[in-house]
Design an enzyme around this catalytic site. Structure first.
Site, PDB file in Angstrom:
ATOM      1  N   SER A  75      32.829 -24.613  -0.914  1.00 57.22           N
ATOM      2  CA  SER A  75      32.218 -23.461   0.022  1.00 57.22           C
ATOM      3  C   SER A  75      32.480 -22.171  -0.689  1.00 57.22           C
ATOM      4  CB  SER A  75      33.283 -23.371   1.282  1.00 57.22           C
ATOM      5  OG  SER A  75      33.062 -22.168   1.605  1.00 57.22           O
ATOM      6  N   HIS A 129      28.249 -25.360   0.393  1.00 54.37           N
ATOM      7  CA  HIS A 129      28.394 -24.816   1.876  1.00 54.37           C
ATOM      8  C   HIS A 129      28.561 -23.338   1.902  1.00 54.37           C
ATOM      9  CE1 HIS A 129      30.380 -25.552   5.920  1.00 54.37           C
ATOM     10  NE2 HIS A 129      30.969 -24.741   5.474  1.00 54.37           N
ATOM     11  N   ASP A 134      29.074 -20.120   3.897  1.00 56.25           N
ATOM     12  CA  ASP A 134      29.826 -19.631   5.399  1.00 56.25           C
ATOM     13  C   ASP A 134      29.272 -18.240   5.619  1.00 56.25           C
ATOM     14  OD1 ASP A 134      31.606 -21.871   5.998  1.00 56.25           O
ATOM     15  OD2 ASP A 134      32.613 -21.307   4.248  1.00 56.25           O
ATOM     16  N   MET A 184      29.473 -15.411   8.586  1.00 60.94           N
ATOM     17  CA  MET A 184      30.384 -14.879   9.474  1.00 60.94           C
ATOM     18  C   MET A 184      29.838 -13.316   9.871  1.00 60.94           C
ATOM     19  SD  MET A 184      34.072 -15.572   8.273  1.00 60.94           S
ATOM     20  CE  MET A 184      34.306 -17.332   7.437  1.00 60.94           C
ATOM     21  N   HIS A 213      26.455 -22.761   7.290  1.00 62.11           N
ATOM     22  CA  HIS A 213      27.344 -22.904   8.615  1.00 62.11           C
ATOM     23  C   HIS A 213      27.588 -21.510   9.098  1.00 62.11           C
ATOM     24  CE1 HIS A 213      31.953 -23.591   9.853  1.00 62.11           C
ATOM     25  NE2 HIS A 213      31.231 -23.567  10.933  1.00 62.11           N
ATOM     26  N   MET A 243      28.990 -19.228  11.543  1.00 63.77           N
ATOM     27  CA  MET A 243      29.780 -18.747  12.451  1.00 63.77           C
ATOM     28  C   MET A 243      29.408 -17.405  13.175  1.00 63.77           C
ATOM     29  SD  MET A 243      33.082 -19.926  10.191  1.00 63.77           S
ATOM     30  CE  MET A 243      31.805 -19.930   8.629  1.00 63.77           C
ATOM     31  N   MET A 251      35.883 -28.726  12.777  1.00 61.59           N
ATOM     32  CA  MET A 251      36.809 -27.574  12.184  1.00 61.59           C
ATOM     33  C   MET A 251      38.190 -27.997  12.097  1.00 61.59           C
ATOM     34  SD  MET A 251      34.607 -25.137  11.188  1.00 61.59           S
ATOM     35  CE  MET A 251      36.110 -24.496  10.441  1.00 61.59           C
ATOM     36  N   ASP A 311      35.754 -29.287   8.036  1.00 58.12           N
ATOM     37  CA  ASP A 311      35.872 -28.041   7.443  1.00 58.12           C
ATOM     38  C   ASP A 311      37.232 -27.385   7.384  1.00 58.12           C
ATOM     39  OD1 ASP A 311      35.246 -25.612   6.108  1.00 58.12           O
ATOM     40  OD2 ASP A 311      33.473 -25.208   7.353  1.00 58.12           O
TER      41      ASP A 311
HETATM   42  C1  DX5 Z   1      36.243 -21.407   7.275  1.00 55.64           C
HETATM   43  C2  DX5 Z   1      35.218 -21.639   6.937  1.00 55.64           C
HETATM   44  C3  DX5 Z   1      35.295 -22.858   5.806  1.00 55.64           C
HETATM   45  C4  DX5 Z   1      36.335 -22.224   4.677  1.00 55.64           C
HETATM   46  C5  DX5 Z   1      37.033 -23.538   4.083  1.00 55.64           C
HETATM   47  O1  DX5 Z   1      35.942 -20.408   8.541  1.00 55.64           O
HETATM   48  O2  DX5 Z   1      34.170 -22.390   7.741  1.00 55.64           O
HETATM   49  O3  DX5 Z   1      34.181 -23.391   5.313  1.00 55.64           O
HETATM   50  O4  DX5 Z   1      35.389 -21.691   3.631  1.00 55.64           O
HETATM   51  O5  DX5 Z   1      37.836 -22.844   3.174  1.00 55.64           O
HETATM   52  P1  DX5 Z   1      39.099 -23.469   2.839  1.00 55.64           P
HETATM   53  O6  DX5 Z   1      38.737 -24.969   2.089  1.00 55.64           O
HETATM   54  O7  DX5 Z   1      39.685 -22.758   1.989  1.00 55.64           O
HETATM   55  O8  DX5 Z   1      39.984 -23.831   4.097  1.00 55.64           O
HETATM   56 ZN    ZN Z   2      32.415 -23.699   6.746  1.00 51.83          ZN
END
Ligand code: DX5
Ligand code: ZN
Length: 228
Positions: free
Chosen positions: A13, A38, A40, A42, A71, A73, A142, A181
Protein backbone atom coordinates in the site's frame (compact mmCIF):
# COMPACT_ATOMS: atom_id res chain seq x y z
CA UNK A 1 -2.24 -29.88 -15.68
CA UNK A 2 -3.89 -26.86 -14.09
CA UNK A 3 -2.08 -25.22 -11.19
CA UNK A 4 -4.44 -25.70 -8.26
CA UNK A 5 -2.25 -24.06 -5.64
CA UNK A 6 -3.95 -21.16 -3.94
CA UNK A 7 -2.97 -17.72 -5.18
CA UNK A 8 -1.09 -15.63 -2.63
CA UNK A 9 -0.15 -12.04 -3.41
CA UNK A 10 1.20 -9.22 -1.30
CA UNK A 11 -0.28 -5.87 -2.31
CA UNK A 12 1.99 -3.09 -1.00
CA UNK A 13 0.00 0.00 0.00
CA UNK A 14 1.45 3.35 -1.04
CA UNK A 15 -0.12 4.93 2.04
CA UNK A 16 3.18 4.44 3.86
CA UNK A 17 5.36 5.43 0.87
CA UNK A 18 7.30 8.64 0.40
CA UNK A 19 4.79 10.66 -1.63
CA UNK A 20 7.53 12.97 -2.91
CA UNK A 21 9.28 9.99 -4.50
CA UNK A 22 6.37 7.76 -5.42
CA UNK A 23 7.50 6.61 -8.87
CA UNK A 24 10.88 5.46 -7.57
CA UNK A 25 9.38 3.73 -4.56
CA UNK A 26 6.91 1.88 -6.73
CA UNK A 27 9.65 0.84 -9.18
CA UNK A 28 11.58 -0.75 -6.30
CA UNK A 29 8.78 -3.09 -5.31
CA UNK A 30 7.85 -3.86 -8.90
CA UNK A 31 11.43 -4.98 -9.55
CA UNK A 32 11.22 -7.12 -6.43
CA UNK A 33 8.25 -8.95 -7.99
CA UNK A 34 5.13 -7.20 -6.70
CA UNK A 35 2.16 -7.48 -9.07
CA UNK A 36 -0.44 -5.47 -7.13
CA UNK A 37 -0.18 -1.87 -5.99
CA UNK A 38 -2.75 -0.97 -3.34
CA UNK A 39 -3.84 2.66 -3.57
CA UNK A 40 -5.76 3.99 -0.56
CA UNK A 41 -8.16 6.82 -1.35
CA UNK A 42 -9.62 8.69 1.66
CA UNK A 43 -12.07 11.58 1.53
CA UNK A 44 -12.18 13.07 5.02
CA UNK A 45 -15.79 11.86 5.41
CA UNK A 46 -15.90 8.08 5.32
CA UNK A 47 -12.61 8.18 7.21
CA UNK A 48 -10.98 11.18 8.88
CA UNK A 49 -8.03 11.60 6.52
CA UNK A 50 -7.73 12.88 2.97
CA UNK A 51 -5.11 11.15 0.85
CA UNK A 52 -5.13 11.26 -2.93
CA UNK A 53 -7.37 11.31 -5.98
CA UNK A 54 -7.39 10.34 -9.66
CA UNK A 55 -4.67 12.85 -10.57
CA UNK A 56 -2.05 10.95 -8.56
CA UNK A 57 -3.21 7.63 -9.99
CA UNK A 58 -2.90 9.07 -13.48
CA UNK A 59 0.53 10.53 -12.74
CA UNK A 60 1.80 7.16 -11.53
CA UNK A 61 0.31 5.07 -14.33
CA UNK A 62 3.12 5.50 -16.92
CA UNK A 63 5.76 4.38 -14.41
CA UNK A 64 4.57 0.85 -13.73
CA UNK A 65 2.81 -2.19 -15.18
CA UNK A 66 1.51 -3.25 -11.77
CA UNK A 67 -2.19 -3.91 -11.24
CA UNK A 68 -3.64 -0.76 -9.66
CA UNK A 69 -5.83 -1.95 -6.79
CA UNK A 70 -7.75 1.19 -5.80
CA UNK A 71 -9.39 1.05 -2.37
CA UNK A 72 -12.01 3.77 -2.15
CA UNK A 73 -12.59 4.75 1.47
CA UNK A 74 -15.00 7.45 0.37
CA UNK A 75 -18.70 8.20 0.79
CA UNK A 76 -20.88 7.54 -2.26
CA UNK A 77 -18.05 6.15 -4.38
CA UNK A 78 -20.43 5.96 -7.38
CA UNK A 79 -19.54 9.62 -8.02
CA UNK A 80 -15.91 8.83 -8.89
CA UNK A 81 -15.72 5.39 -10.52
CA UNK A 82 -15.20 6.63 -14.08
CA UNK A 83 -12.59 9.17 -12.96
CA UNK A 84 -10.46 6.47 -11.32
CA UNK A 85 -10.95 4.06 -14.22
CA UNK A 86 -9.83 6.72 -16.72
CA UNK A 87 -6.85 7.52 -14.50
CA UNK A 88 -5.65 3.92 -14.76
CA UNK A 89 -7.31 1.85 -12.03
CA UNK A 90 -7.50 -1.85 -12.87
CA UNK A 91 -9.43 -2.96 -9.81
CA UNK A 92 -11.76 -0.82 -7.68
CA UNK A 93 -12.93 -1.75 -4.19
CA UNK A 94 -15.80 0.11 -2.57
CA UNK A 95 -17.08 -0.14 0.99
CA UNK A 96 -20.31 -1.94 1.84
CA UNK A 97 -20.98 0.85 4.35
CA UNK A 98 -20.51 3.72 1.87
CA UNK A 99 -23.26 3.26 -0.70
CA UNK A 100 -26.96 2.41 -0.96
CA UNK A 101 -27.14 0.67 -4.32
CA UNK A 102 -24.34 -1.86 -4.31
CA UNK A 103 -25.63 -3.92 -7.22
CA UNK A 104 -25.77 -0.89 -9.51
CA UNK A 105 -22.33 0.19 -8.31
CA UNK A 106 -20.88 -3.22 -9.18
CA UNK A 107 -22.33 -2.88 -12.68
CA UNK A 108 -20.89 0.63 -12.92
CA UNK A 109 -17.37 -0.56 -12.02
CA UNK A 110 -17.61 -3.33 -14.63
CA UNK A 111 -18.91 -0.94 -17.27
CA UNK A 112 -15.90 1.28 -16.55
CA UNK A 113 -13.65 -1.66 -17.47
CA UNK A 114 -12.37 -2.60 -13.99
CA UNK A 115 -12.68 -5.63 -11.76
CA UNK A 116 -14.73 -5.05 -8.63
CA UNK A 117 -14.31 -5.57 -4.91
CA UNK A 118 -16.39 -4.94 -1.81
CA UNK A 119 -14.75 -4.06 1.51
CA UNK A 120 -16.20 -4.69 4.98
CA UNK A 121 -15.17 -2.79 8.08
CA UNK A 122 -14.26 -4.99 11.07
CA UNK A 123 -17.67 -4.60 12.74
CA UNK A 124 -19.70 -5.08 9.56
CA UNK A 125 -21.17 -8.55 9.10
CA UNK A 126 -20.68 -10.05 5.65
CA UNK A 127 -24.13 -10.60 4.18
CA UNK A 128 -25.91 -10.22 0.88
CA UNK A 129 -22.97 -11.06 -1.32
CA UNK A 130 -24.83 -13.81 -3.14
CA UNK A 131 -26.93 -11.09 -4.78
CA UNK A 132 -23.91 -9.39 -6.36
CA UNK A 133 -21.79 -12.51 -6.82
CA UNK A 134 -21.86 -12.41 -10.62
CA UNK A 135 -20.01 -9.06 -10.57
CA UNK A 136 -17.73 -9.62 -7.63
CA UNK A 137 -14.01 -10.40 -8.08
CA UNK A 138 -12.63 -9.68 -4.61
CA UNK A 139 -13.98 -9.54 -1.06
CA UNK A 140 -11.85 -7.34 1.19
CA UNK A 141 -12.01 -7.85 4.94
CA UNK A 142 -10.62 -4.90 6.88
CA UNK A 143 -8.42 -6.11 9.71
CA UNK A 144 -8.11 -2.61 11.19
CA UNK A 145 -10.65 0.19 11.24
CA UNK A 146 -9.91 2.06 8.01
CA UNK A 147 -8.33 5.48 7.99
CA UNK A 148 -4.70 5.15 8.97
CA UNK A 149 -1.64 3.11 8.09
CA UNK A 150 0.46 1.39 10.73
CA UNK A 151 -2.36 0.22 13.02
CA UNK A 152 -2.39 -3.04 14.95
CA UNK A 153 -4.05 -6.08 13.37
CA UNK A 154 -7.35 -6.92 15.11
CA UNK A 155 -6.90 -10.55 16.21
CA UNK A 156 -10.65 -11.14 16.28
CA UNK A 157 -10.67 -10.81 12.48
CA UNK A 158 -8.91 -14.16 12.07
CA UNK A 159 -12.17 -16.03 12.66
CA UNK A 160 -13.96 -13.73 10.17
CA UNK A 161 -11.29 -14.56 7.57
CA UNK A 162 -11.64 -18.29 8.27
CA UNK A 163 -15.44 -18.12 8.05
CA UNK A 164 -15.32 -16.17 4.79
CA UNK A 165 -12.72 -18.36 3.17
CA UNK A 166 -14.84 -21.42 3.94
CA UNK A 167 -18.01 -19.72 2.71
CA UNK A 168 -16.64 -18.23 -0.49
CA UNK A 169 -17.08 -21.35 -2.62
CA UNK A 170 -20.78 -21.47 -1.70
CA UNK A 171 -21.81 -18.07 -2.99
CA UNK A 172 -18.90 -16.49 -4.84
CA UNK A 173 -18.35 -16.84 -8.53
CA UNK A 174 -15.39 -19.10 -9.32
CA UNK A 175 -12.12 -17.28 -8.79
CA UNK A 176 -13.45 -14.65 -6.37
CA UNK A 177 -10.52 -13.79 -4.11
CA UNK A 178 -10.30 -13.00 -0.41
CA UNK A 179 -8.23 -9.92 0.45
CA UNK A 180 -7.28 -8.59 3.87
CA UNK A 181 -6.11 -5.10 4.73
CA UNK A 182 -4.59 -3.61 7.85
CA UNK A 183 -1.85 -4.46 10.29
CA UNK A 184 -0.32 -7.28 8.26
CA UNK A 185 3.35 -7.80 9.02
CA UNK A 186 5.97 -10.50 9.16
CA UNK A 187 4.93 -11.61 12.65
CA UNK A 188 1.29 -12.36 11.79
CA UNK A 189 1.20 -13.07 8.06
CA UNK A 190 1.47 -16.84 8.61
CA UNK A 191 -1.73 -16.94 10.65
CA UNK A 192 -3.58 -14.71 8.18
CA UNK A 193 -2.60 -16.93 5.25
CA UNK A 194 -3.50 -20.06 7.18
CA UNK A 195 -6.93 -18.55 7.86
CA UNK A 196 -7.48 -18.34 4.10
CA UNK A 197 -6.48 -14.84 2.91
CA UNK A 198 -5.18 -14.68 -0.66
CA UNK A 199 -4.31 -11.03 -1.29
CA UNK A 200 -2.57 -9.40 1.65
CA UNK A 201 -2.29 -5.63 1.74
CA UNK A 202 0.78 -4.33 3.56
CA UNK A 203 1.66 -0.68 4.01
CA UNK A 204 3.87 -0.06 7.04
CA UNK A 205 5.43 -3.52 6.67
CA UNK A 206 6.67 -2.65 3.16
CA UNK A 207 6.96 1.09 2.46
CA UNK A 208 7.39 1.90 6.14
CA UNK A 209 10.63 -0.12 6.17
CA UNK A 210 14.10 1.18 5.31
CA UNK A 211 14.32 -1.30 2.41
CA UNK A 212 10.83 -1.72 0.92
CA UNK A 213 11.95 -4.23 -1.74
CA UNK A 214 13.64 -6.46 0.84
CA UNK A 215 10.65 -6.16 3.17
CA UNK A 216 8.31 -7.16 0.32
CA UNK A 217 10.42 -10.24 -0.51
CA UNK A 218 10.54 -11.33 3.16
CA UNK A 219 6.77 -10.90 3.60
CA UNK A 220 6.04 -12.83 0.43
CA UNK A 221 8.34 -15.66 1.47
CA UNK A 222 6.65 -15.85 4.89
CA UNK A 223 3.22 -15.90 3.22
CA UNK A 224 4.11 -18.59 0.66
CA UNK A 225 5.68 -20.80 3.32
CA UNK A 226 2.32 -20.93 5.05
CA UNK A 227 0.05 -21.47 2.09
CA UNK A 228 -2.48 -24.17 2.85
C1 DX5 B 1 -6.15 1.48 6.10
C2 DX5 B 1 -5.82 1.25 4.65
C3 DX5 B 1 -4.76 0.25 4.49
C4 DX5 B 1 -3.43 0.65 5.03
C5 DX5 B 1 -2.76 -0.58 5.48
O1 DX5 B 1 -7.18 2.35 6.22
O2 DX5 B 1 -6.94 0.81 3.92
O3 DX5 B 1 -4.61 -0.17 3.13
O4 DX5 B 1 -2.62 1.30 4.11
O5 DX5 B 1 -1.62 -0.17 6.11
P1 DX5 B 1 -0.87 -1.06 7.18
O6 DX5 B 1 -0.41 -2.27 6.46
O7 DX5 B 1 0.23 -0.16 7.60
O8 DX5 B 1 -1.85 -1.36 8.26
ZN1 ZN C 1 -6.50 -0.19 1.90
Amino acid sequence: MADLTRMIEIAPSILSADFAALAGQVAQIEQAGARFLHIDVMDGHFVPHITLGPLIVQALRPYTQMIFDVHLMIERPERYIEDFARAGADHITVHWEATRHMHRLMQQIKAAGCTAGIAFNPATPVTGLEFVAEHLDVVLLMTVNPGFGGQTFIEGMLSKITQMSRGLPDWGKPGCLLQVDGGIQVGNIARVVQAGAEILVAGAAVFGQPNPAGAYVALRAAALANRV
